[in-house]
Design an enzyme around this catalytic site. Structure first.
Site, PDB file in Angstrom:
ATOM      1  N   LYS A   1     -17.431 -24.031   4.030  1.00 56.03           N
ATOM      2  CA  LYS A   1     -17.579 -22.778   4.414  1.00 56.03           C
ATOM      3  C   LYS A   1     -18.991 -22.156   4.546  1.00 56.03           C
ATOM      4  O   LYS A   1     -19.893 -22.566   4.054  1.00 56.03           O
ATOM      5  CB  LYS A   1     -17.070 -21.877   3.077  1.00 56.03           C
ATOM      6  CG  LYS A   1     -15.645 -21.969   2.942  1.00 56.03           C
ATOM      7  CD  LYS A   1     -15.045 -21.123   1.850  1.00 56.03           C
ATOM      8  CE  LYS A   1     -13.595 -21.383   1.365  1.00 56.03           C
ATOM      9  NZ  LYS A   1     -13.290 -20.493   0.052  1.00 56.03           N
TER      10      LYS A   1
ATOM     11  N   TYR B   1     -16.561 -15.578   7.255  1.00 51.80           N
ATOM     12  CA  TYR B   1     -16.904 -17.017   7.061  1.00 51.80           C
ATOM     13  C   TYR B   1     -16.114 -17.651   7.854  1.00 51.80           C
ATOM     14  O   TYR B   1     -14.982 -17.626   8.310  1.00 51.80           O
ATOM     15  CB  TYR B   1     -16.728 -17.353   5.636  1.00 51.80           C
ATOM     16  CG  TYR B   1     -15.415 -17.084   4.998  1.00 51.80           C
ATOM     17  CD1 TYR B   1     -14.639 -18.121   4.541  1.00 51.80           C
ATOM     18  CD2 TYR B   1     -15.019 -15.630   4.507  1.00 51.80           C
ATOM     19  CE1 TYR B   1     -13.185 -17.835   4.094  1.00 51.80           C
ATOM     20  CE2 TYR B   1     -13.812 -15.572   3.732  1.00 51.80           C
ATOM     21  CZ  TYR B   1     -12.902 -16.678   3.581  1.00 51.80           C
ATOM     22  OH  TYR B   1     -11.705 -16.410   3.003  1.00 51.80           O
TER      23      TYR B   1
ATOM     24  N   HIS C   1     -15.615 -21.813  -4.576  1.00 50.40           N
ATOM     25  CA  HIS C   1     -16.224 -20.709  -4.131  1.00 50.40           C
ATOM     26  C   HIS C   1     -15.770 -19.347  -4.401  1.00 50.40           C
ATOM     27  O   HIS C   1     -14.536 -19.387  -4.343  1.00 50.40           O
ATOM     28  CB  HIS C   1     -16.174 -20.908  -2.325  1.00 50.40           C
ATOM     29  CG  HIS C   1     -16.792 -19.615  -1.890  1.00 50.40           C
ATOM     30  ND1 HIS C   1     -15.947 -18.717  -1.263  1.00 50.40           N
ATOM     31  CD2 HIS C   1     -18.051 -19.054  -1.853  1.00 50.40           C
ATOM     32  CE1 HIS C   1     -16.776 -17.621  -0.728  1.00 50.40           C
ATOM     33  NE2 HIS C   1     -18.104 -17.860  -1.008  1.00 50.40           N
TER      34      HIS C   1
ATOM     35  N   ASP D   1      -4.105 -25.035  -1.216  1.00 52.98           N
ATOM     36  CA  ASP D   1      -4.939 -23.996  -1.882  1.00 52.98           C
ATOM     37  C   ASP D   1      -4.946 -24.031  -3.352  1.00 52.98           C
ATOM     38  O   ASP D   1      -3.908 -24.538  -4.020  1.00 52.98           O
ATOM     39  CB  ASP D   1      -4.355 -22.655  -1.626  1.00 52.98           C
ATOM     40  CG  ASP D   1      -5.068 -21.636  -2.029  1.00 52.98           C
ATOM     41  OD1 ASP D   1      -6.386 -21.601  -1.986  1.00 52.98           O
ATOM     42  OD2 ASP D   1      -4.601 -20.421  -2.358  1.00 52.98           O
TER      43      ASP D   1
ATOM     44  N   ARG E   1     -13.704 -12.290  -6.346  1.00 48.83           N
ATOM     45  CA  ARG E   1     -12.808 -13.418  -5.495  1.00 48.83           C
ATOM     46  C   ARG E   1     -13.093 -14.882  -5.683  1.00 48.83           C
ATOM     47  O   ARG E   1     -14.290 -15.127  -5.505  1.00 48.83           O
ATOM     48  CB  ARG E   1     -12.885 -12.789  -3.896  1.00 48.83           C
ATOM     49  CG  ARG E   1     -12.334 -11.447  -3.850  1.00 48.83           C
ATOM     50  CD  ARG E   1     -12.299 -11.352  -2.245  1.00 48.83           C
ATOM     51  NE  ARG E   1     -12.019  -9.966  -1.676  1.00 48.83           N
ATOM     52  CZ  ARG E   1     -10.708  -9.790  -1.397  1.00 48.83           C
ATOM     53  NH1 ARG E   1      -9.768 -10.860  -1.091  1.00 48.83           N
ATOM     54  NH2 ARG E   1     -10.440  -8.563  -0.893  1.00 48.83           N
TER      55      ARG E   1
ATOM     56  N   GLU F   1     -29.600 -14.551  16.238  1.00 50.07           N
ATOM     57  CA  GLU F   1     -28.621 -15.520  16.499  1.00 50.07           C
ATOM     58  C   GLU F   1     -28.292 -15.984  15.219  1.00 50.07           C
ATOM     59  O   GLU F   1     -28.943 -16.517  14.608  1.00 50.07           O
ATOM     60  CB  GLU F   1     -29.356 -16.768  17.202  1.00 50.07           C
ATOM     61  CG  GLU F   1     -29.629 -16.253  18.601  1.00 50.07           C
ATOM     62  CD  GLU F   1     -30.138 -17.519  19.415  1.00 50.07           C
ATOM     63  OE1 GLU F   1     -30.732 -18.497  18.621  1.00 50.07           O
ATOM     64  OE2 GLU F   1     -30.357 -17.646  20.631  1.00 50.07           O
TER      65      GLU F   1
ATOM     66  N   LYS G   1      -3.715 -13.883  -9.240  1.00 51.21           N
ATOM     67  CA  LYS G   1      -3.672 -15.276  -9.152  1.00 51.21           C
ATOM     68  C   LYS G   1      -5.180 -15.697  -9.701  1.00 51.21           C
ATOM     69  O   LYS G   1      -5.143 -16.927 -10.313  1.00 51.21           O
ATOM     70  CB  LYS G   1      -4.070 -15.342  -7.594  1.00 51.21           C
ATOM     71  CG  LYS G   1      -4.370 -16.990  -7.363  1.00 51.21           C
ATOM     72  CD  LYS G   1      -4.061 -17.095  -5.788  1.00 51.21           C
ATOM     73  CE  LYS G   1      -4.887 -18.283  -5.132  1.00 51.21           C
ATOM     74  NZ  LYS G   1      -4.961 -18.290  -3.798  1.00 51.21           N
ATOM     75  N   ASP G   2      -6.380 -15.076  -9.613  1.00 52.87           N
ATOM     76  CA  ASP G   2      -7.474 -15.246  -9.862  1.00 52.87           C
ATOM     77  C   ASP G   2      -7.694 -15.281 -11.408  1.00 52.87           C
ATOM     78  O   ASP G   2      -8.623 -16.121 -11.899  1.00 52.87           O
ATOM     79  CB  ASP G   2      -8.704 -14.687  -9.396  1.00 52.87           C
ATOM     80  CG  ASP G   2      -8.926 -14.765  -7.911  1.00 52.87           C
ATOM     81  OD1 ASP G   2      -8.478 -16.207  -7.435  1.00 52.87           O
ATOM     82  OD2 ASP G   2      -9.916 -14.166  -6.978  1.00 52.87           O
TER      83      ASP G   2
ATOM     84  N   GLN H   1     -12.047 -22.171  12.292  1.00 47.92           N
ATOM     85  CA  GLN H   1     -11.448 -20.723  12.167  1.00 47.92           C
ATOM     86  C   GLN H   1     -12.692 -20.045  11.197  1.00 47.92           C
ATOM     87  O   GLN H   1     -13.341 -20.283  10.703  1.00 47.92           O
ATOM     88  CB  GLN H   1     -10.384 -20.867  10.915  1.00 47.92           C
ATOM     89  CG  GLN H   1      -9.572 -19.797  10.637  1.00 47.92           C
ATOM     90  CD  GLN H   1      -8.397 -20.098   9.494  1.00 47.92           C
ATOM     91  OE1 GLN H   1      -7.497 -21.302   9.979  1.00 47.92           O
ATOM     92  NE2 GLN H   1      -8.071 -19.480   8.344  1.00 47.92           N
ATOM     93  N   ASP H   2     -12.359 -18.617  11.913  1.00 55.10           N
ATOM     94  CA  ASP H   2     -13.183 -17.642  11.145  1.00 55.10           C
ATOM     95  C   ASP H   2     -12.201 -16.617  10.469  1.00 55.10           C
ATOM     96  O   ASP H   2     -11.274 -16.354  10.631  1.00 55.10           O
ATOM     97  CB  ASP H   2     -13.967 -16.664  12.172  1.00 55.10           C
ATOM     98  CG  ASP H   2     -15.235 -17.440  13.014  1.00 55.10           C
ATOM     99  OD1 ASP H   2     -15.530 -18.684  12.693  1.00 55.10           O
ATOM    100  OD2 ASP H   2     -15.997 -16.833  13.664  1.00 55.10           O
ATOM    101  N   ASN H   3     -12.732 -16.332   9.300  1.00 60.61           N
ATOM    102  CA  ASN H   3     -12.045 -15.396   8.257  1.00 60.61           C
ATOM    103  C   ASN H   3     -12.922 -14.334   7.990  1.00 60.61           C
ATOM    104  O   ASN H   3     -14.094 -14.358   7.732  1.00 60.61           O
ATOM    105  CB  ASN H   3     -11.691 -16.111   7.036  1.00 60.61           C
ATOM    106  CG  ASN H   3     -10.984 -17.324   7.083  1.00 60.61           C
ATOM    107  OD1 ASN H   3     -10.022 -17.501   7.960  1.00 60.61           O
ATOM    108  ND2 ASN H   3     -10.942 -18.259   6.197  1.00 60.61           N
TER     109      ASN H   3
ATOM    110  N   HIS I   1     -12.457 -20.484  -5.209  1.00 59.07           N
ATOM    111  CA  HIS I   1     -11.049 -21.072  -4.657  1.00 59.07           C
ATOM    112  C   HIS I   1     -11.786 -22.452  -3.858  1.00 59.07           C
ATOM    113  O   HIS I   1     -12.839 -22.567  -3.498  1.00 59.07           O
ATOM    114  CB  HIS I   1     -10.809 -20.146  -3.250  1.00 59.07           C
ATOM    115  CG  HIS I   1     -10.234 -18.634  -3.976  1.00 59.07           C
ATOM    116  ND1 HIS I   1     -10.628 -17.692  -3.505  1.00 59.07           N
ATOM    117  CD2 HIS I   1      -9.540 -18.412  -5.322  1.00 59.07           C
ATOM    118  CE1 HIS I   1      -9.924 -16.366  -3.945  1.00 59.07           C
ATOM    119  NE2 HIS I   1      -9.348 -17.181  -5.223  1.00 59.07           N
TER     120      HIS I   1
END
Length: 185
Positions: free
Chosen positions: A72, A132, A119, A143, A59, A28, A169-170, A46-48, A62
Site C-alpha cells: 500500500k 491509497y 496496516h 482479508d 481503522r 507530482e 470487525k476491528d 487499484q486506488d482506494n 488490516h
C-alpha cells in the site's frame, strides 16, 4: 521526491516536492519509474479512498493473504492521520514491531507499506480522506486483521483509545500471539 527508510527499513516515507505560489501549489505525487528505482519494483492495480468522519477513529490493523497480499502507498488528502505498519513476517528481525508516521494534507507525505505488514491508522482530525494505491485487488476471502490494541505490539496511538471509534470487525481481530503465520521473512 525525497524518501526516508524508517526504523523498519522496508517501510518508506515519501515526501513529494511542492512548488507553490500565490495560487497554491503543484506536486507530482507518484512517478512509476522513480518509485520502482527508489522504493519498490512493483505495480499498482487499484486506488482506494476512505473517509473517516470523526477524529479518534482507528481503522485496522488490516492485511490480505497471498495470492492477494497487498502493498500500500498511503496518503492523506484531507485532515491528518497517524499511519501505522506492523511487521507480521515470521522470522523477520522486526517481527511484531511497528512504525508510525503522521500523514496530513498539509505535509503531503506518503507511506509505503509492502506485503507482509498489517496496516492501520488513527484520525487526528475530523473528516479525514485517505487515498491509497494497492498492489493487489481486494479479496474478502483473503482479508485478515490484527487487534489494533494488542499489548504485545504496544502501538502508541496518539488518540484517546478508550473513546476510539472502531468497527465491530476491528474490535474482534486476533492478537499477534494467536495469528496464524501469514508471511515468511
Amino acid at each position: 521526491m525525497k524518501f526516508e527508510r524508517l526504523a523498519i527499513p522496508e517501510i518508506v516515507k515519501i515526501t513529494p516536492a511542492r512548488f507553490g505560489d500565490n495560487r497554491g501549489y503543484f506536486s507530482e505525487v507518484f512517478k512509476d519509474e522513480w518509485f520502482r528505482q527508489n522504493v519498490a519494483d512493483t505495480s499498482f492495480v487499484q486506488d482506494n479512498q476512505s473517509l473517516s468522519a470523526a477524529a479518534g477513529t482507528i481503522r485496522g490493523l488490516h492485511f490480505q493473504l497471498d495470492p492477494f497480499a497487498q502493498g500500500k502507498l498511503v496518503r492523506c488528502i484531507a485532515g491528518a492521520i497517524f499511519d501505522v505498519a506492523v511487521d507480521i513476517r515470521v522470522g523477520s528481525p522486526s517481527f511484531g514491531r511497528w512504525v508510525g508516521v503522521e500523514l496530513t494534507a498539509d505535509n503531503g507525505d506518503q507511506l509505503w507499506i509492502p506485503p507482509g505488514f498489517a496496516h492501520g491508522f488513527a484520525t487526528l482530525t475530523s473528516d479525514c480522506v485517505i487515498l491509497y494505491k494497492v498492489t493487489a485487488p481486494y479479496s474478502a476471502a483473503h482479508d485478515r486483521g490484527l487487534l489494533w490494541n494488542d499489548p504485545d505490539i504496544g502501538i502508541d496511538w496518539p488518540v484517546a483509545v478508550d473513546g476510539a471509534v472502531l468497527s465491530d470487525k476491528d474490535m474482534k481481530q486476533p492478537r499477534l500471539a494467536d495469528l496464524s503465520p501469514s508471511f515468511a521473512y
